[in-house]
Design an enzyme around this catalytic site. Structure first.
Site, PDB file in Angstrom:
ATOM      1  N   GLU A  65       0.820  -1.203   0.000  1.00 22.26           N
ATOM      2  CA  GLU A  65       0.000   0.000   0.000  1.00 22.26           C
ATOM      3  C   GLU A  65       0.862   1.265   0.000  1.00 22.26           C
ATOM      4  OE1 GLU A  65      -2.155  -2.926   2.845  1.00 22.26           O
ATOM      5  OE2 GLU A  65      -0.133  -2.598   2.049  1.00 22.26           O
ATOM      6  N   CYS A  88      -2.928  -3.196   7.225  1.00 24.02           N
ATOM      7  CA  CYS A  88      -2.685  -3.328   8.669  1.00 24.02           C
ATOM      8  C   CYS A  88      -3.006  -2.019   9.390  1.00 24.02           C
ATOM      9  CB  CYS A  88      -1.250  -3.751   8.932  1.00 24.02           C
ATOM     10  SG  CYS A  88       0.001  -2.582   8.350  1.00 24.02           S
ATOM     11  N   THR A 174      11.307 -44.072  -6.472  1.00 19.84           N
ATOM     12  CA  THR A 174      12.141 -42.905  -6.165  1.00 19.84           C
ATOM     13  C   THR A 174      13.620 -43.248  -6.065  1.00 19.84           C
ATOM     14  OG1 THR A 174      11.839 -43.227  -3.773  1.00 19.84           O
ATOM     15  CG2 THR A 174      10.238 -41.823  -4.914  1.00 19.84           C
ATOM     16  N   ALA A 177      17.148 -50.344  -6.738  1.00 20.50           N
ATOM     17  CA  ALA A 177      17.348 -51.348  -5.697  1.00 20.50           C
ATOM     18  C   ALA A 177      18.647 -51.136  -4.923  1.00 20.50           C
ATOM     19  CB  ALA A 177      17.331 -52.739  -6.328  1.00 20.50           C
ATOM     20  N   SER A 181      19.600 -42.703  -6.606  1.00 15.87           N
ATOM     21  CA  SER A 181      18.413 -41.923  -6.991  1.00 15.87           C
ATOM     22  C   SER A 181      18.751 -40.683  -7.804  1.00 15.87           C
ATOM     23  CB  SER A 181      17.638 -41.505  -5.740  1.00 15.87           C
ATOM     24  OG  SER A 181      18.431 -40.672  -4.904  1.00 15.87           O
ATOM     25  N   ARG A 197      11.860 -24.450  -3.507  1.00 17.90           N
ATOM     26  CA  ARG A 197      12.634 -24.211  -2.281  1.00 17.90           C
ATOM     27  C   ARG A 197      12.655 -22.723  -1.933  1.00 17.90           C
ATOM     28  NH1 ARG A 197      18.235 -27.770  -2.873  1.00 17.90           N
ATOM     29  NH2 ARG A 197      17.289 -29.859  -2.595  1.00 17.90           N
ATOM     30  N   ASP A 213      22.327 -39.248   1.193  1.00 22.06           N
ATOM     31  CA  ASP A 213      22.566 -38.328   0.074  1.00 22.06           C
ATOM     32  C   ASP A 213      23.437 -37.132   0.427  1.00 22.06           C
ATOM     33  OD1 ASP A 213      20.912 -39.982  -1.377  1.00 22.06           O
ATOM     34  OD2 ASP A 213      19.134 -38.745  -1.106  1.00 22.06           O
ATOM     35  N   ARG A 220      19.586 -22.678  -5.542  1.00 20.36           N
ATOM     36  CA  ARG A 220      20.568 -22.350  -6.574  1.00 20.36           C
ATOM     37  C   ARG A 220      19.852 -21.989  -7.870  1.00 20.36           C
ATOM     38  NH1 ARG A 220      22.304 -26.818  -3.874  1.00 20.36           N
ATOM     39  NH2 ARG A 220      21.749 -28.339  -5.503  1.00 20.36           N
ATOM     40  N   GLU A 275      11.107 -32.717   1.647  1.00 18.64           N
ATOM     41  CA  GLU A 275      11.793 -33.298   0.492  1.00 18.64           C
ATOM     42  C   GLU A 275      12.114 -34.778   0.660  1.00 18.64           C
ATOM     43  OE1 GLU A 275      14.389 -31.721  -2.214  1.00 18.64           O
ATOM     44  OE2 GLU A 275      14.332 -29.664  -1.491  1.00 18.64           O
TER      45      GLU A 275
END
Length: 344
Positions: A65, A88, A174, A177, A181, A197, A213, A220, A275
């Site tokens: 505003e 506000c 995902t 075996a 990933s 993100r 991982d 990024r 995630e």
């Protein structure tokens, strides 16, 4: 507080809705900057039809505003303001917006939604009406509700709006075996994930994902408007991370997920991105804590039952127990498919 229907108050609803749509579009400019404040947009239309736009700046900066009014200058006298969320009326990081609106001499203010924040909750509308300004509430409410869903959810429940992201093959796997990933999806889908993100105030993974991982969970390749630096979300680990893990600095949390969400809400986390991994995803699913699922499906098939699925743990016992919902968006991202899903 109840407000009159917009259609009962103005004969030119379509023009109001079009201008509110412009305000909503302007609010998108501050999506990556404003949190934990709402990403509000405003348009001031002067008596001669000239318009001036504004969006909320970083915390401590002007709200939408005040930005729009500053651009309008003296031409705000007798003008109409379109603002996505109720102005506000309290002193926070910045002075009350209603004071600036009243001082500018606006004749009319069109508001998309009343603000559920207890500090506002109708006080801004009341202040404007007591100053003799015509106030219309509810124009474009559906658009604003969708745009500000994380903010509104956090203010109404005290908990973050939870977005659970999964990347999988077309047959729902995902990881292979052997546990590998990276990478199931392509570069474009991964870039889209970084945008997700950047829109989130915190990212949560389980300690197992950290061990397997060693993710950084940083943002990024994403820029805020005008090339401004994007803030990094809070990184949250369910469990503990070794001192040398790349995810540090992070917040390590334990206990029931309800308590985790309550604490993150107290920390002003509006949107939480979950995630992984599949164990954590399964817990959030079974406890009904996810507001939106974002599924990235790669044009690939694992081709067997030995790969890791999207969700670990017990699933529906019968077809009648399926978690059903509504697909709100489908888009192709590079070679991959993005599906946004909300369960009912």
């Amino acid at each position: 507080m109840e407000y009159p229907s917009p259609r009962a108050m103005t004969p030119d609803v379509s023009a109001d809705e079009q201008l509110m749509a412009r305000a909503v579009g302007r609010g998108d400019h501050s999506r990556l900057l404003a949190p934990p404040n709402p990403w509000v947009g405003a348009v001031v239309v002067a008596v001669d039809g000239t318009s001036f736009e504004g969006s909320t700046r970083r915390p401590g900066g002007d709200h939408a505003e005040r930005v729009a009014l500053a651009r309008a200058g003296g031409r705000a006298e007798g003008a109409t303001m379109y603002v996505t969320l109720e102005p506000c009326a309290h002193q926070g990081r910045t002075p009350p917006c209603v004071d600036a609106i009243i001082a500018a001499g606006l004749a009319r203010v069109v508001v998309g939604l009343a603000d559920p924040d207890p500090k506002v909750a109708g006080a801004g509308i009341d202040a404007l009406q007591k100053a003799g300004i015509e106030v219309l509430v509810g124009v474009g409410a559906g658009m604003v509700e969708r745009q500000l869903a994380p903010y509104l959810h956090q203010r109404r429940t005290g908990r973050p709006y939870v977005v659970l992201k999964v990347a999988a093959t077309m047959d729902g796997r995902t990881a292979a075996a052997d546990g590998s990933s990276q990478w199931i999806t392509g570069a474009d889908a991964r870039a889209d994930t970084h945008r997700l993100r950047a829109e989130s105030d915190a990212i949560l993974v389980g300690a197992g994902t950290v061990r397997a991982d060693n993710p950084r969970l940083t943002v990024r390749g994403v820029e805020a408007p005008d090339g401004q630096v994007v803030r990094e979300p809070l990184r949250v680990v369910l469990g503990s991370a070794s001192p040398e893990a790349a995810i540090h600095p992070c917040l390590e949390m334990s206990g029931p997920l309800d308590g985790v969400l309550d604490e993150l809400g107290r920390r002003e986390v509006l949107q939480l991105m979950v995630e992984g991994g599949s164990s954590v995803a399964g817990q959030f699913l079974r406890q009904g804590l996810v507001n939106r699922y974002v599924l990235y499906l790669a044009p690939a098939l694992m081709g067997g039952s030995d790969g890791r699925g999207m969700f670990d743990g017990p699933g529906a016992n019968s077809i009648g127990d399926l978690n059903r919902g509504q697909i709100t968006s489908i888009s192709q991202v590079g070679d991959d498919l993005r599906i946004d899903l909300e369960l009912t």
